[in-house]
Design a protein around this motif. Structure first.
Motif, PDB file in Angstrom:
ATOM      1  N   GLY A 101       0.786  -1.229   0.000  1.00  0.00           N
ATOM      2  CA  GLY A 101       0.000   0.000   0.000  1.00  0.00           C
ATOM      3  C   GLY A 101       0.819   1.282   0.000  1.00  0.00           C
ATOM      4  N   LYS A 102       2.112   1.172  -0.242  1.00  0.00           N
ATOM      5  CA  LYS A 102       2.974   2.371  -0.210  1.00  0.00           C
ATOM      6  C   LYS A 102       3.515   2.672  -1.595  1.00  0.00           C
ATOM      7  CE  LYS A 102       4.474   1.783   4.589  1.00  0.00           C
ATOM      8  NZ  LYS A 102       5.641   1.605   5.494  1.00  0.00           N
ATOM      9  N   LEU A 103       3.455   3.947  -1.977  1.00  0.00           N
ATOM     10  CA  LEU A 103       4.038   4.355  -3.247  1.00  0.00           C
ATOM     11  C   LEU A 103       5.552   4.233  -3.177  1.00  0.00           C
ATOM     12  CD1 LEU A 103       1.888   7.494  -3.979  1.00  0.00           C
ATOM     13  CD2 LEU A 103       2.324   5.732  -5.666  1.00  0.00           C
ATOM     14  N   PRO A 104       6.184   3.656  -4.189  1.00  0.00           N
ATOM     15  CA  PRO A 104       7.642   3.576  -4.180  1.00  0.00           C
ATOM     16  C   PRO A 104       8.268   4.965  -4.304  1.00  0.00           C
ATOM     17  CG  PRO A 104       6.742   2.729  -6.248  1.00  0.00           C
ATOM     18  CD  PRO A 104       5.584   2.972  -5.340  1.00  0.00           C
ATOM     19  N   GLU A 105       9.385   5.166  -3.625  1.00  0.00           N
ATOM     20  CA  GLU A 105      10.047   6.471  -3.630  1.00  0.00           C
ATOM     21  C   GLU A 105      10.936   6.669  -4.856  1.00  0.00           C
ATOM     22  OE1 GLU A 105      11.979   7.549  -0.012  1.00  0.00           O
ATOM     23  OE2 GLU A 105      10.415   6.659   1.260  1.00  0.00           O
ATOM     24  N   TYR A 119       6.351  12.737 -16.375  1.00  0.00           N
ATOM     25  CA  TYR A 119       5.944  13.925 -15.604  1.00  0.00           C
ATOM     26  C   TYR A 119       5.414  13.543 -14.226  1.00  0.00           C
ATOM     27  CZ  TYR A 119       2.949  17.448 -13.661  1.00  0.00           C
ATOM     28  OH  TYR A 119       2.344  18.297 -12.765  1.00  0.00           O
ATOM     29  N   THR A 120       4.473  12.616 -14.181  1.00  0.00           N
ATOM     30  CA  THR A 120       3.868  12.248 -12.899  1.00  0.00           C
ATOM     31  C   THR A 120       4.890  11.601 -11.968  1.00  0.00           C
ATOM     32  OG1 THR A 120       1.757  11.911 -14.030  1.00  0.00           O
ATOM     33  CG2 THR A 120       1.952  11.016 -11.812  1.00  0.00           C
ATOM     34  N   THR A 125       7.526  11.906  -6.945  1.00  0.00           N
ATOM     35  CA  THR A 125       8.745  11.604  -6.177  1.00  0.00           C
ATOM     36  C   THR A 125       9.390  12.866  -5.614  1.00  0.00           C
ATOM     37  OG1 THR A 125      10.065  11.580  -8.234  1.00  0.00           O
ATOM     38  CG2 THR A 125       9.264   9.459  -7.386  1.00  0.00           C
ATOM     39  N   SER A 126       9.255  13.982  -6.318  1.00  0.00           N
ATOM     40  CA  SER A 126       9.847  15.223  -5.798  1.00  0.00           C
ATOM     41  C   SER A 126       8.989  15.823  -4.690  1.00  0.00           C
ATOM     42  CB  SER A 126      10.038  16.245  -6.924  1.00  0.00           C
ATOM     43  OG  SER A 126       8.794  16.684  -7.434  1.00  0.00           O
ATOM     44  N   ILE A 127       7.667  15.859  -4.886  1.00  0.00           N
ATOM     45  CA  ILE A 127       6.785  16.507  -3.909  1.00  0.00           C
ATOM     46  C   ILE A 127       6.582  15.626  -2.679  1.00  0.00           C
ATOM     47  CG2 ILE A 127       4.456  17.432  -3.530  1.00  0.00           C
ATOM     48  CD1 ILE A 127       4.417  18.121  -6.560  1.00  0.00           C
ATOM     49  N   ALA A 128       6.424  14.317  -2.914  1.00  0.00           N
ATOM     50  CA  ALA A 128       6.143  13.410  -1.784  1.00  0.00           C
ATOM     51  C   ALA A 128       7.408  12.969  -1.059  1.00  0.00           C
ATOM     52  CB  ALA A 128       5.377  12.191  -2.280  1.00  0.00           C
ATOM     53  N   PHE A 129       8.513  12.811  -1.816  1.00  0.00           N
ATOM     54  CA  PHE A 129       9.725  12.227  -1.215  1.00  0.00           C
ATOM     55  C   PHE A 129      10.964  13.113  -1.354  1.00  0.00           C
ATOM     56  CE2 PHE A 129       7.117   8.590  -2.885  1.00  0.00           C
ATOM     57  CZ  PHE A 129       6.623   8.179  -1.645  1.00  0.00           C
TER      58      PHE A 129
END
Length: 362
Positions: A101-105, A119-120, A125-129
């Motif tokens: 359930g975790k988005l990969p970094e 783009y996504t 990865t930049s905004i979340a991690f």
């Protein structure tokens, strides 16, 4: 202006001028991902209420993964580009199954998920991690082609790659999340397509287009191909008990997973009434009589436009079968709002339920 100055001026401006958005400052990678998917080809003001409703319905990736696709598409109804919703739902299932359930970094890992492109992947990865992956969207392309005086066609891959190189070189590695958001924000509110407000721009002193008065010609985008236009006839079959027939579009088709009134394109030399009757014979294996045009409406998709003529029909012979769809269903008029429809059909369903307006046909 060197790279450090560029970043310093941009980030200082962003801290003072950034707009409030429900996902801005969000720490949950899931919500950041959902917002970025919604913002693909959609304005912030349009996406905002959809984001708030979507997160209230599916507050976690587990809720989204466990939802029925029809629920997800209904929550997306009216936002357009429905493959985004189907891919989001599919990727949520993958995340639960393969990633706890975790988005990969990692950029290389997250881009493997359905519906996530360069783009996504860079944005999330930049905004979340806080990974230093530079985003390039239409806003960033406009800012950087003007800043560096790039006059080549921005539709070309070569130009897009050049802009990506600029963005990667400039990104602030200590604060990539704010840098990427600041670049997009600058393009959205200051470095606008027409009448850019250069006097408000924090990087104006280094901008080639501003210095050479070329903001009206940069970026250059070659003319788009003319969009084809189709005339569509759809049939609303009404049973003796008042129920209406709707069909579920094939999963792999455009607008897959959404419901519609069956129909299709008018052929050359064919009356629209004949189109409706022929299409329903082909799609449902029945003979119908199209007896009254209920309404007509125009709608534009990304690559084509339509004029849709909706006719009331009576079943003459045969039992409807889902020859061209996943499923068909007879529903009461007041039940139509439970089903996810494409936008053009949605206008029609509201009219049928007595809620909408439309240009009358005959």
């Amino acid at each position: 202006m060197n790279n450090n100055d560029f970043s310093h001026h941009l980030l200082s401006w962003y801290q003072d001028h950034k707009r409030q958005m429900p996902w801005r400052g969000e720490a949950d990678p899931y919500k950041i991902w959902v917002s970025e998917i919604m913002l693909q080809q959609t304005r912030v003001d349009q996406a905002t209420p959809y984001f708030q409703n979507f997160i209230s319905l599916f507050p976690t990736v587990f809720d989204l993964a466990n939802a029925e696709q029809q629920e997800v598409l209904k929550a997306w109804e009216g936002l357009g580009y429905y493959s985004r919703a189907r891919n989001l739902h599919s990727a949520a299932k993958t995340l639960v199954q393969d990633y706890n359930g975790k988005l990969p970094e990692s950029y290389d890992e997250i881009i493997k998920l359905k519906g996530i492109g360069p783009y996504t992947a860079a944005a999330v990865t930049s905004i979340a991690f806080n990974k230093p992956n530079a985003v390039v969207d239409g806003n960033v392309i406009r800012v950087l082609t003007r800043y560096f005086g790039v006059e080549e066609d921005v539709r070309s891959t070569k130009t897009k790659n050049r802009v990506q190189d600029f963005a990667t070189e400039l990104i602030d590695e200590d604060n990539p999340a704010d840098f990427n958001q600041a670049m997009m924000e600058l393009g959205s509110v200051v470095c606008k397509p027409t009448n850019p407000e250069c006097y408000k721009c924090p990087i104006q002193s280094g901008c080639v287009a501003a210095k050479t008065a070329k903001t009206d010609t940069i970026p250059y985008k070659s003319p788009a191909k003319k969009k084809p236009h189709h005339t569509i006839g759809v049939g609303i079959i009404e049973a003796e008990d008042g129920k209406l027939l709707i069909a579920l579009r094939p999963e792999d088709a455009m607008l897959g997973g959404l419901w519609e009134f069956p129909g299709g394109k008018q052929k050359e030399g064919e009356e629209i009434q004949e189109t409706v009757e022929r299409e329903l014979a082909e799609e449902l294996g029945v003979e119908v009589k199209a007896y009254k045009e209920l309404m007509r409406l125009k709608h534009t998709y990304s690559h084509f436009s339509i004029t849709m003529h909706a006719w009331m029909c009576k079943l003459v012979s045969g039992k409807p079968q889902p020859k061209s769809s996943q499923e068909i269903r007879w529903v009461e008029r007041n039940e139509l709002e439970r089903y996810p429809f494409p936008k053009a059909n949605k206008v029609l369903t509201e009219r049928l339920m007595g809620k909408g307006q439309g240009e009358l046909g005959i």
